[in-house]
Design an enzyme around this catalytic site. Structure first.
Site, PDB file in Angstrom:
ATOM      1  N   LEU A  36       0.841  -1.206   0.000  1.00 53.93           N
ATOM      2  CA  LEU A  36       0.000   0.000   0.000  1.00 53.93           C
ATOM      3  C   LEU A  36       0.868   1.245   0.000  1.00 53.93           C
ATOM      4  O   LEU A  36       0.457   2.308  -0.442  1.00 53.93           O
ATOM      5  CB  LEU A  36      -0.906   0.004   1.236  1.00 53.93           C
ATOM      6  CG  LEU A  36      -2.042  -1.013   1.241  1.00 53.93           C
ATOM      7  CD1 LEU A  36      -2.652  -1.118   2.633  1.00 53.93           C
ATOM      8  CD2 LEU A  36      -3.100  -0.613   0.226  1.00 53.93           C
ATOM      9  N   GLY A  37       2.070   1.100   0.529  1.00 52.03           N
ATOM     10  CA  GLY A  37       2.977   2.249   0.552  1.00 52.03           C
ATOM     11  C   GLY A  37       4.194   1.928   1.379  1.00 52.03           C
ATOM     12  O   GLY A  37       4.273   0.872   2.017  1.00 52.03           O
ATOM     13  N   ARG A  38       5.146   2.840   1.362  1.00 50.17           N
ATOM     14  CA  ARG A  38       6.287   2.690   2.262  1.00 50.17           C
ATOM     15  C   ARG A  38       6.844   4.065   2.593  1.00 50.17           C
ATOM     16  O   ARG A  38       6.664   5.024   1.860  1.00 50.17           O
ATOM     17  CB  ARG A  38       7.350   1.757   1.706  1.00 50.17           C
ATOM     18  CG  ARG A  38       8.017   2.196   0.404  1.00 50.17           C
ATOM     19  CD  ARG A  38       9.262   1.349   0.148  1.00 50.17           C
ATOM     20  NE  ARG A  38       8.970  -0.055  -0.098  1.00 50.17           N
ATOM     21  CZ  ARG A  38       9.730  -1.061   0.348  1.00 50.17           C
ATOM     22  NH1 ARG A  38      10.788  -0.827   1.094  1.00 50.17           N
ATOM     23  NH2 ARG A  38       9.428  -2.300   0.036  1.00 50.17           N
ATOM     24  N   LYS A  40      10.142   5.869   5.343  1.00 46.39           N
ATOM     25  CA  LYS A  40      11.573   5.733   5.614  1.00 46.39           C
ATOM     26  C   LYS A  40      11.912   4.368   6.230  1.00 46.39           C
ATOM     27  O   LYS A  40      12.886   3.738   5.842  1.00 46.39           O
ATOM     28  CB  LYS A  40      12.009   6.850   6.574  1.00 46.39           C
ATOM     29  CG  LYS A  40      13.346   7.460   6.213  1.00 46.39           C
ATOM     30  CD  LYS A  40      13.572   8.714   7.049  1.00 46.39           C
ATOM     31  CE  LYS A  40      14.990   9.226   6.903  1.00 46.39           C
ATOM     32  NZ  LYS A  40      15.216  10.372   7.799  1.00 46.39           N
ATOM     33  N   ALA A  42       9.229   1.962   7.240  1.00 48.78           N
ATOM     34  CA  ALA A  42       8.107   1.032   7.282  1.00 48.78           C
ATOM     35  C   ALA A  42       7.664   0.611   5.895  1.00 48.78           C
ATOM     36  O   ALA A  42       7.789   1.350   4.935  1.00 48.78           O
ATOM     37  CB  ALA A  42       6.937   1.684   8.009  1.00 48.78           C
ATOM     38  N   VAL A  43       7.155  -0.612   5.836  1.00 50.11           N
ATOM     39  CA  VAL A  43       6.461  -1.086   4.642  1.00 50.11           C
ATOM     40  C   VAL A  43       5.038  -1.376   5.076  1.00 50.11           C
ATOM     41  O   VAL A  43       4.817  -1.946   6.153  1.00 50.11           O
ATOM     42  CB  VAL A  43       7.087  -2.394   4.107  1.00 50.11           C
ATOM     43  CG1 VAL A  43       6.428  -2.776   2.788  1.00 50.11           C
ATOM     44  CG2 VAL A  43       8.573  -2.248   3.928  1.00 50.11           C
ATOM     45  N   VAL A  44       4.065  -0.958   4.267  1.00 55.40           N
ATOM     46  CA  VAL A  44       2.665  -1.184   4.620  1.00 55.40           C
ATOM     47  C   VAL A  44       2.035  -2.061   3.542  1.00 55.40           C
ATOM     48  O   VAL A  44       2.129  -1.750   2.353  1.00 55.40           O
ATOM     49  CB  VAL A  44       1.908   0.153   4.766  1.00 55.40           C
ATOM     50  CG1 VAL A  44       0.448  -0.097   5.117  1.00 55.40           C
ATOM     51  CG2 VAL A  44       2.572   1.030   5.824  1.00 55.40           C
ATOM     52  N   LYS A  59       1.337  -2.457   8.968  1.00 57.96           N
ATOM     53  CA  LYS A  59       2.538  -1.615   8.902  1.00 57.96           C
ATOM     54  C   LYS A  59       3.672  -2.358   9.597  1.00 57.96           C
ATOM     55  O   LYS A  59       3.637  -2.567  10.811  1.00 57.96           O
ATOM     56  CB  LYS A  59       2.276  -0.255   9.562  1.00 57.96           C
ATOM     57  CG  LYS A  59       3.505   0.667   9.566  1.00 57.96           C
ATOM     58  CD  LYS A  59       3.190   2.084  10.055  1.00 57.96           C
ATOM     59  CE  LYS A  59       4.436   2.965  10.034  1.00 57.96           C
ATOM     60  NZ  LYS A  59       4.161   4.357  10.442  1.00 57.96           N
ATOM     61  N   ASP A 155       4.655  15.476  11.585  1.00 54.01           N
ATOM     62  CA  ASP A 155       4.969  15.001  10.230  1.00 54.01           C
ATOM     63  C   ASP A 155       3.722  15.044   9.342  1.00 54.01           C
ATOM     64  O   ASP A 155       3.475  14.130   8.554  1.00 54.01           O
ATOM     65  CB  ASP A 155       5.560  13.581  10.289  1.00 54.01           C
ATOM     66  CG  ASP A 155       6.417  13.242   9.070  1.00 54.01           C
ATOM     67  OD1 ASP A 155       6.756  14.158   8.287  1.00 54.01           O
ATOM     68  OD2 ASP A 155       6.741  12.054   8.897  1.00 54.01           O
TER      69      ASP A 155
END
Ligand code: ADP
Ligand code: MG
Length: 326
Positions: A36-38, A40, A42-44, A59, A155
């Site tokens: 779904l995304g990443r 710095k 984390a990978v989701v 996550k 952030d």
């Protein structure tokens, strides 16, 4: 050391209530589709809970980064999510797992993805000002909730603001509390640095962080949602930082074609260099841009005290006000 005994340091909260499961994540969830995304660290990934068939976002946070133990940071992220669980615009935390390398946060899946994509999209997919007004109220509702509980996100940017659904346009979910801090015990700001384009002048000057620091990022975010341009982005970091410290912003008619002057007035109320002079989240929620037909308040300042027309907004506000963080 048990979680409950961990000391709070540098604005981090490390006392959590969620049980960290050590049975295998893969026994209870099936990973589906691609990432779904990443970010710095984390990978989701999208996953399905086997017992319910429900979809979630997992996550994966590495326990060690660059050789350093990051458990405290991860516990802080979990604690912030817990403290905001009654707010509908902060992503919900379902479960937490630990493996030998990772901690896995099982989050509500925001299937519409990052608002970033729609900020830079072509005309027919881009946000209208009315869309931005509706989404801005939701972002501010979530951020006002965090601020009332003395939490700063630090952030806020279009990669960390997600949508429940892209088409039809759904609702906001604020994610990524990896840099979030408790306001009452921040000691150092030097190591906390967000993304260059979105950081406030006080961060660049190593001055104290406050809830106003988030409000600056909200100004940058709303500017980007309305115009598709990042207001301070320069050709390199130095230029970007100079633009920020000089509050060098383009408010030209060219850039703001078809956008109301109230929207510009709103942005100007938060992109103010002195954090003490910046509008707060509550003040922003009462700004006339987000309240087209405020009821007259003969004895009060309209920006500070007028209430939204929408009964839904009133409900959400009073609901979240009844949940102070201990
Ligand atoms: P990092 O701390 O590494 O930046 P984030 O929490 O921001 O990690 O997650 C990285 C990316 O993964 C996000 O920008 C977003 O694209 C995607 N993502 C994160 N959480 C979710 C979620 N709950 N639902 C859908 N996508 C998500
Ligand atoms: Mg992120």
């Amino acid at each position: 050391m048990p979680e409950s005994a961990t000391m709070s340091k540098n604005g981090m909260i490390t006392k959590i209530h969620t049980r960290i499961r050590t049975d295998p994540f893969t026994a209870n969830y099936e990973l589906v589709g691609k990432e779904l995304g990443r970010g710095k660290f984390a990978v989701v990934k999208k996953c399905i809970e086997k017992s319910t068939g429900k979809q979630y976002a997992a996550k994966f946070l590495r326990l060690r980064r660059k050789g350093a133990d990051c458990r405290t940071d991860i516990l802080n992220e979990i604690a912030v999510l817990e403290s905001a669980k009654t707010n509908p615009y902060v992503v919900a935390l379902h479960e937490v797992y630990e493996t030998s390398h990772d901690i896995i946060l099982v989050l509500e899946c925001a299937a519409g993805g990052e608002i970033f994509n729609q900020c830079v999209a072509d005309n027919d997919e881009a946000f209208t000002e009315q869309d931005v007004i509706r989404l801005a109220k939701q972002i501010l509702n979530g951020v006002a909730f965090l601020h009332r509980n003395n939490v700063v996100h630090l952030d806020l940017k279009p990669q960390n603001i997600l949508l429940t659904c892209a088409r039809p346009l759904g609702d906001i979910r604020i994610v990524d509390f990896g840099l979030s801090r408790r306001m009452d015990n921040i000691t150092e700001v030097r190591e906390i640095l967000g993304t260059p384009e979105y950081v406030a002048p006080e961060i660049l000057n190593y001055e104290p962080i406050s809830t106003a620091t988030d409000m600056w990022s909200i100004g940058v975010l709303i500017y980007f949602m309305l115009t598709g341009d990042s207001p301070f982005l320069g050709d390199n970091k130095q230029v970007t930082f100079l633009n920020i410290s000089q509050v060098n912003i383009d408010y030209s008619e060219d850039t703001f074609e078809g956008i109301s002057s109230l929207a510009i007035d709103f942005i100007k109320s938060v992109l103010v260099k002195d954090p003490r002079m910046r509008a707060t989240a509550e003040e922003c929620l009462n700004h006339p841009w987000l309240n087209p037909h405020p009821h007259p308040h003969p004895h009060s300042h309209p920006h500070l005290h007028s209430r939204s027309d929408s009964s839904l907004d009133e409900q959400e506000t009073s609901q979240s006000e009844s949940e102070p963080e201990s």
